[in-house]
Motif scaffolding. Structure first.
Motif, mmCIF file in Angstrom:
data_model
loop_
_atom_site.group_PDB
_atom_site.id
_atom_site.type_symbol
_atom_site.label_atom_id
_atom_site.label_comp_id
_atom_site.label_asym_id
_atom_site.label_seq_id
_atom_site.Cartn_x
_atom_site.Cartn_y
_atom_site.Cartn_z
ATOM 1 N N UNK A 43 -29.738 22.742 4.971
ATOM 2 C CA UNK A 43 -29.048 21.613 4.715
ATOM 3 C C UNK A 43 -28.658 21.375 3.284
ATOM 4 N N UNK A 44 -29.851 21.839 2.418
ATOM 5 C CA UNK A 44 -29.380 21.654 0.936
ATOM 6 C C UNK A 44 -28.793 22.792 0.185
ATOM 7 N N UNK A 45 -28.428 23.732 1.170
ATOM 8 C CA UNK A 45 -27.261 24.835 0.543
ATOM 9 C C UNK A 45 -25.871 24.771 1.329
ATOM 10 N N UNK A 46 -25.765 23.763 2.127
ATOM 11 C CA UNK A 46 -24.267 23.740 2.866
ATOM 12 C C UNK A 46 -23.562 23.510 1.860
ATOM 13 N N UNK A 47 -22.261 24.099 1.631
ATOM 14 C CA UNK A 47 -21.164 23.777 0.725
ATOM 15 C C UNK A 47 -21.301 24.153 -0.543
ATOM 16 N N UNK A 48 -22.458 24.073 -1.246
ATOM 17 C CA UNK A 48 -22.574 24.268 -2.606
ATOM 18 C C UNK A 48 -22.127 25.676 -3.339
ATOM 19 N N UNK A 49 -21.951 26.568 -2.431
ATOM 20 C CA UNK A 49 -21.989 28.090 -2.734
ATOM 21 C C UNK A 49 -21.282 28.794 -1.742
ATOM 22 N N UNK A 50 -20.600 29.848 -1.834
ATOM 23 C CA UNK A 50 -20.079 30.689 -0.747
ATOM 24 C C UNK A 50 -18.540 30.560 -0.464
ATOM 25 N N UNK B 80 -25.610 32.259 4.147
ATOM 26 C CA UNK B 80 -24.656 33.061 4.473
ATOM 27 C C UNK B 80 -24.311 33.933 3.149
ATOM 28 N N UNK B 81 -24.103 33.149 2.130
ATOM 29 C CA UNK B 81 -23.675 33.783 0.911
ATOM 30 C C UNK B 81 -24.589 34.924 0.294
ATOM 31 N N UNK B 82 -25.822 34.712 0.688
ATOM 32 C CA UNK B 82 -26.883 35.573 0.308
ATOM 33 C C UNK B 82 -26.814 36.941 1.309
ATOM 34 N N UNK B 83 -26.537 36.352 2.631
ATOM 35 C CA UNK B 83 -26.526 37.530 3.689
ATOM 36 C C UNK B 83 -25.470 38.200 3.647
ATOM 37 N N UNK B 84 -24.247 37.556 3.463
ATOM 38 C CA UNK B 84 -23.038 38.185 3.544
ATOM 39 C C UNK B 84 -22.546 38.500 4.938
ATOM 40 N N UNK B 85 -23.385 38.203 5.873
ATOM 41 C CA UNK B 85 -22.982 38.173 7.339
ATOM 42 C C UNK B 85 -23.764 37.223 8.155
#
Length: 361
Positions: A172-179, A187-192
């Motif tokens: 929730x707190x990571x949605x939209x801010x990166x990636x 998903x930005x960290x995982x790459x998939x």
């Protein structure tokens, strides 16, 4: 919040106005009976944003938890098979209250163990015990915490896969801010989109509108959730004007504009961090910073003092944080100007000098 200019974007405002003209304030029918086309439109766009996943939308992330977790625990969720001996919920102690409150429900499907995910040894011990019992482990945690911390989503995803389990992550707190396309921290960290991942995303924080989303790797999962999740079947659907605004926000996410907003947010975070002292940075990517106060009364007074100066920084205290470890929570936004951030940093620095040493209630 965070990318908060989006919630004032003309596209979102006009989308809400058009939706009210088209549908009225709300279409008060269960989505299993009839639904408006914008629900499908939004889910298709979110599938693209969240790495070609399969997504269901809800009134909130909390509502999504209540819908998804019991079906997952039952062993009936396609793509997420469960051992005949059942499951074990292994939950990070700092996971958001919207999951912690469901403990009584989750224990109807399997044992519930709270572990500090910052302690690798404790997680390994819990997973080994789970394997010895012949159960399927389900790790549950936030990606970025509401108080500014983070979890190593890459290692947790890999680790639970070794034990033939699943990682249920609240982003929730990571949605939209990166990636890419604002896919979020996880998903930005995982790459998939890993096959053992279940991703929860907020549409009402940095996304700028209303609701929550649950995304899966398996296409059949969505139809099962829509058939058997009780609060999808029987509860009221998300606000139609809110969903219309979500569609407009999704279009922004699928354009280059989201990259510009993310860059502005990152720039503001770095500027604030370089301008203050005695402010805790638990995760550089997160827009959340904390000022340790200690005493609950002093935290409230500090927040009120900042508000008088024109700054909204809320106090957080027990049970959100441990007793006598109250903080003032700072949320940095892409909408902030450098002048605003500098004035706020100056106020925080003056405050830090005044509070130097332990505050006592």
């Amino acid at each position: 919040m965070f990318l908060s200019w989006i919630e004032r974007h003309p596209r979102l405002i006009n989308a809400i106005k058009d939706s009210v003209d088209r549908f009225g304030v709300q279409y008060a029918a269960a989505r299993t009976r009839a639904k408006c086309d914008i629900f499908d439109e939004l889910e298709e766009k979110l599938n693209t944003i969240f790495f070609n996943s399969h997504t269901v939308i809800f009134n909130s992330v909390g509502a999504a938890h209540l819908a998804v977790l019991p079906v997952l625990g039952s062993g009936e969720l396609p793509g997420y098979s469960i051992s005949k001996k059942g499951i074990k919920w292994i939950v990070d102690k700092t996971t958001h209250a919207s999951i912690q409150i469901l403990r009584g429900i989750l224990e109807q499907f399997g044992s519930f163990e709270r572990v500090s995910f910052s302690d690798q040894e404790l997680i390994n011990d819990a997973l080994k015990k789970c394997r010895a019992e012949g159960k399927t482990p389900i790790l549950i945690s936030d990606s970025l915490g509401s108080m500014g911390g983070s979890n190593n989503v890459v290692e947790l995803t890999k680790l639970v896969k070794e034990f033939e389990g699943y990682f249920y992550v609240d982003d929730a707190h990571g949605t939209s801010i990166i990636g890419k396309h604002g896919c979020g921290y996880t998903l930005h960290k995982l790459g998939e989109f890993s096959e053992n991942l279940i991703l929860l995303s907020s549409l009402s924080k940095a996304f700028g509108s209303h609701g929550g989303a649950a995304s899966f790797n398996n296409s059949q999962t969505v139809s099962t959730i829509k058939k058997y999740a009780l609060n999808y079947i029987f509860s009221g659907p998300p606000s139609l004007p809110g969903i219309a605004a979500c569609v407009a926000s999704a279009n922004i996410h699928l354009s280059s504009e989201i990259t510009e907003l993310q860059a502005k947010l990152k720039e503001n975070i770095q500027f604030f961090d370089s301008s203050v002292f005695n402010v805790e940075v638990k995760e550089k990517t997160s827009p959340i910073r904390t000022i340790h106060i200690g005493c609950e009364t002093e935290a409230i007074n500090t927040s009120a003092n900042l508000q008088i100066q024109g700054f909204l920084a809320t106090a957080a205290m027990y049970p959100t944080v441990p007793k006598s470890q109250s903080i003032v929570r700072v949320a940095i936004s892409a909408a902030h100007s450098k002048e605003e951030l500098k004035r706020f940093a100056d106020s925080v620095n003056a405050l830090s000098k005044a509070l130097r040493g332990e505050t006592v209630c």
